[in-house]
Design an enzyme around this catalytic site. Sequence first.
Site, PDB file in Angstrom:
ATOM      1  N   ASP A   1       0.837  -1.191   0.000  1.00  0.00           N
ATOM      2  CA  ASP A   1       0.000   0.000   0.000  1.00  0.00           C
ATOM      3  C   ASP A   1       0.877   1.247   0.000  1.00  0.00           C
ATOM      4  OD1 ASP A   1      -2.268  -1.582   0.144  1.00  0.00           O
ATOM      5  OD2 ASP A   1      -2.370  -1.502   2.339  1.00  0.00           O
TER       6      ASP A   1
ATOM      7  N   TYR B   1       5.652  -8.672   7.917  1.00  0.00           N
ATOM      8  CA  TYR B   1       5.273  -7.274   8.162  1.00  0.00           C
ATOM      9  C   TYR B   1       5.501  -6.913   9.619  1.00  0.00           C
ATOM     10  CZ  TYR B   1       2.448  -8.113   3.940  1.00  0.00           C
ATOM     11  OH  TYR B   1       2.008  -8.447   2.694  1.00  0.00           O
TER      12      TYR B   1
ATOM     13  N   TYR C   1      -4.428  -9.959   3.281  1.00  0.00           N
ATOM     14  CA  TYR C   1      -4.669  -8.548   3.591  1.00  0.00           C
ATOM     15  C   TYR C   1      -4.395  -8.351   5.080  1.00  0.00           C
ATOM     16  CZ  TYR C   1      -6.909  -8.204  -0.986  1.00  0.00           C
ATOM     17  OH  TYR C   1      -7.168  -8.222  -2.333  1.00  0.00           O
TER      18      TYR C   1
END
Length: 410
Positions: free
Chosen positions: A234, A300, A372
């Site tokens: 993103d 992440y 996601y």
Amino acid sequence: MNELVVRAEKALDQDLCDHCLGRLFALVDTGLSNDERGRSLRMAVNLSRSLENQEPLLPHVRCSVCDEMFDMLPRFAAAVVEKLGTIEFETFLVGTRVDPIIMEREERLWGMVSQDKAETIKAEFNREIGKAVQALIPQEVEFATPDVVALVDTRFCHVELDISPLFVYGRYRKFSREIPQTRWPCNRCRGKGCSKCGGKGKMYQTSVQEFIGDPLQREAVGVDHFFHGMGREDIDARMLGNGRPFVLEVREPRKRRVDLLALQAEINEVGRERVEVEGLRFSSREEVRQIKNASPDKEYRVWVRLESKVNKEQLNEVVQSFKRIRITQQTPTRVSHRRADLAREREIKDLVLEELDGQVATLRVRTEAGTYVKELVHGDSGRTVPSLAGKLGIACVVEALDVIEIADQT
Ligand SMILES: [Zn+2]
Ligand SMILES: [Zn+2]
């Protein structure tokens, strides 16, 4: 009399040059060029006629198929060499556009003489001009992926170049939360410039693509560039760790010997604290395909604001319950306008609580490609199950997200 000689004699009812005669029987033997074969067939026909006390063939004057086009080979080759001289390349191929009238005459001849052993005039032109060019320049003919195809229009002795793109592989890191991966044209004016985009034609000032592609296109003297990333993050996520693999494609490069080390230094200088690249090297369309098909695990770091206080043990217990589980994600609301609404299963490989500072938790999460992560945290109104918010029973807000590893190298 030899069957081949009979057929050659029939073909010679009309005036043919050695190329056009020999080409009719190109597949009979492959050791000779068409004009060599044509010459020997003509001699064989005359020999058999003299043995039968017949008049020899009329002398060849003007070919009824090609109009003596093969005399032009050196001129075509010179035109190709001149045009190729305007660009940098290592490998080339010659293609031709042959006058349709000549191809029609050739087909008519095939109708009169059996054509099952024939080659097309276009194939012979391609090969013979290619050979003549090869004799004049050091670069090599290549059939599969030449750097450039020189297309000769035989009617006007005009040459057009079809230059293959230049591909450069590397890995990038992005230290900004305001830069998209690829160029993002304004969705109202599509790049022309309007009031919405302040006349710039784009929604974002710059992009990872432009940081890398603009200087590469300038060095390669190309006309445009395209970015092929191994997935994307993103805009508001940083891309850290080992970086993300990409291939930058420059269209119609007039130069291919780009100094990639110097380019890398320039990109990193200009991109300082925003975008950084490493490991630049030349690549290929094949590698673009591999990069687009790769689906490596990702890791992440995510900063989560918890709506109310949660004690660390309780939080840890919930976090640990996400290790090696499969979650179901309905296409997130934030992307549903451009993606089909589907339920997908994804594996969470690992989830670790790194820190709890008041109501902000720092988590490290390793997931299967395509997960996601923001939705894994906040639950997307029940569209991702299970989610951290769902299991804790409180709202969880993603404050920031970084990609810290793309696991394509393990
Ligand atoms: Zn001819
Ligand atoms: Zn606009």
